[in-house]
Design an enzyme around this catalytic site. Sequence first.
Site, PDB file in Angstrom:
ATOM      1  CB  SER A   1      -4.459   3.288   2.895  1.00  0.00           C
ATOM      2  OG  SER A   1      -2.858   3.171   2.713  1.00  0.00           O
TER       3      SER A   1
ATOM      4  CG  HIS B   1      -3.371   5.991  -0.963  1.00  0.00           C
ATOM      5  ND1 HIS B   1      -3.489   7.599  -0.424  1.00  0.00           N
ATOM      6  CD2 HIS B   1      -2.791   5.008  -0.501  1.00  0.00           C
ATOM      7  CE1 HIS B   1      -2.689   6.779   0.510  1.00  0.00           C
ATOM      8  NE2 HIS B   1      -2.302   5.412   0.523  1.00  0.00           N
TER       9      HIS B   1
ATOM     10  CG  HIS C   1       3.332   7.067   0.624  1.00  0.00           C
ATOM     11  ND1 HIS C   1       2.005   6.997  -0.994  1.00  0.00           N
ATOM     12  CD2 HIS C   1       2.397   7.633   1.180  1.00  0.00           C
ATOM     13  CE1 HIS C   1       0.750   6.723   0.232  1.00  0.00           C
ATOM     14  NE2 HIS C   1       1.227   6.813   1.580  1.00  0.00           N
TER      15      HIS C   1
ATOM     16  CE1 TYR D   1       4.484   3.722  -1.673  1.00  0.00           C
ATOM     17  CE2 TYR D   1       4.584   4.469   1.279  1.00  0.00           C
ATOM     18  CZ  TYR D   1       3.637   4.254   0.517  1.00  0.00           C
ATOM     19  OH  TYR D   1       1.969   3.642   0.639  1.00  0.00           O
ATOM     20  CD  GLU D   2       2.841   6.574  -4.470  1.00  0.00           C
ATOM     21  OE1 GLU D   2       2.445   6.295  -5.289  1.00  0.00           O
ATOM     22  OE2 GLU D   2       2.831   7.183  -3.159  1.00  0.00           O
TER      23      GLU D   2
ATOM     24  CB  ALA E   1      -3.197   2.452   7.277  1.00  0.00           C
TER      25      ALA E   1
ATOM     26  CG  MET F   1       5.323   3.593   5.811  1.00  0.00           C
ATOM     27  SD  MET F   1       5.397   1.844   4.175  1.00  0.00           S
ATOM     28  CE  MET F   1       5.342   0.329   5.375  1.00  0.00           C
ATOM     29  CB  SER F   2       2.036   9.026   5.092  1.00  0.00           C
ATOM     30  OG  SER F   2       1.054   8.648   6.219  1.00  0.00           O
TER      31      SER F   2
ATOM     32  CG  ASN G   1      -0.672  -3.308  11.190  1.00  0.00           C
ATOM     33  OD1 ASN G   1      -0.984  -2.555  10.001  1.00  0.00           O
ATOM     34  ND2 ASN G   1       0.634  -3.288  11.481  1.00  0.00           N
TER      35      ASN G   1
ATOM     36  CG  HIS H   1      -1.320  -2.442   1.047  1.00  0.00           C
ATOM     37  ND1 HIS H   1      -1.034  -1.455   1.707  1.00  0.00           N
ATOM     38  CD2 HIS H   1      -2.053  -2.343  -0.129  1.00  0.00           C
ATOM     39  CE1 HIS H   1      -1.835  -0.472   1.405  1.00  0.00           C
ATOM     40  NE2 HIS H   1      -2.476  -0.987  -0.260  1.00  0.00           N
TER      41      HIS H   1
HETATM   42  N1  HPA Z   1       3.739   0.247   9.579  1.00  0.00           N
HETATM   43  C1  HPA Z   1       3.913   0.830   8.612  1.00  0.00           C
HETATM   44  N2  HPA Z   1       2.834   1.535   8.212  1.00  0.00           N
HETATM   45  C2  HPA Z   1       1.863   1.111   8.416  1.00  0.00           C
HETATM   46  C3  HPA Z   1       1.518  -0.186   9.129  1.00  0.00           C
HETATM   47  C4  HPA Z   1       2.769  -1.027   9.939  1.00  0.00           C
HETATM   48  O1  HPA Z   1       2.578  -1.333  10.424  1.00  0.00           O
HETATM   49  N3  HPA Z   1       0.296  -0.605   9.110  1.00  0.00           N
HETATM   50  C5  HPA Z   1      -0.613   0.459   8.499  1.00  0.00           C
HETATM   51  N4  HPA Z   1       1.036   1.498   8.189  1.00  0.00           N
END
Ligand code: HPA
Length: 289
Positions: A33, A64, A86, A88-89, A116, A213-214, A237, A249
């Site tokens: 991302s 993306h 993903h 999750y999609e 990310a 998530m990847s 973050n 996001h």
């Molecule tokens: N959690 C999950 N996926 C993420 C995060 C997070 O804090 N930051 C960026 N992708």
Amino acid sequence: MSATAAGAVTLATEAVRQALDGHRPRVAVVLGSGLGRLADRVNDPRRIPYGDIPGFHVPTVQGHKGELIAGMLGGVPVIMQSGRFHMYEGHPAHISVLPTRVFASLGADTLIVTNAAGGIRRSFGPGTLMVIRDHLNLTGRNPLEGEVLPGETRFPDMTVAYDADLRRLAHRVAVAQGTELAEGVYAALLGPSYETPAEIRMLEGLGADAVGMSTAPETIVARARGMRVLGISTITNLAAGVSHDLMSHADVMNVANQVAERLAKLVEEIVERLGEARDERRETRDVKR
Ligand code: HPA
């Protein structure tokens, strides 16, 4: 599912091979991302929109793009993936790793995965770059479920899923560039909701330093294909509850964009050094002959 999984790889590989017109990528790079800027460094880029590749889906997530970019990076033939599928999609695990299988089928022997991620370790503030030492696949799925695909092993070893030499190389390049580079364990969850503070405390207890998530599915398939893997997370973050800020996001994308240039520089030189190492090995072989 399995026959279609093998068929999908063949169909997609043939479409990409034709579009590449003789270009043979050695290194494949997955852009996470907001990390698409790395693609700007590719010389002589050839762009293949996902719409031109059977089985590839146009991404639904902002940041993306939905294209492969092939060309030269640091003197090495590469192919880059801008846009993941993903789970999750709603994509099944075998679709989420279709690009990885295509790269392996095209002959790429090294996979560099970027993502990310949220920082669980307290010292991992926004902007930290982290080499992935190991992962926890907590997505609930494994992309190798089902029939064994051609060129893959049933039970790939995952003891050193993230190649130790590539990790050392990444640290050497980072030192030379004056870029701080941490190392840690990446936990992959299904998403798409961010984690609760309780989940983050659990992940911390399990030994995770970052969460996303990847990446884990791609690494599993790459190992089943015998590819070497280097993973780099951009910590965008602090994870939920580690910081009291709410998650968004947009913030993830902002930080990823700010770090993208540092990451791009790092990956470019890593790829360049990989090319030099390969040339040296070839020369040594030639001398021995
Ligand atoms: N959690 C999950 N996926 C993420 C995060 C997070 O804090 N930051 C960026 N992708």
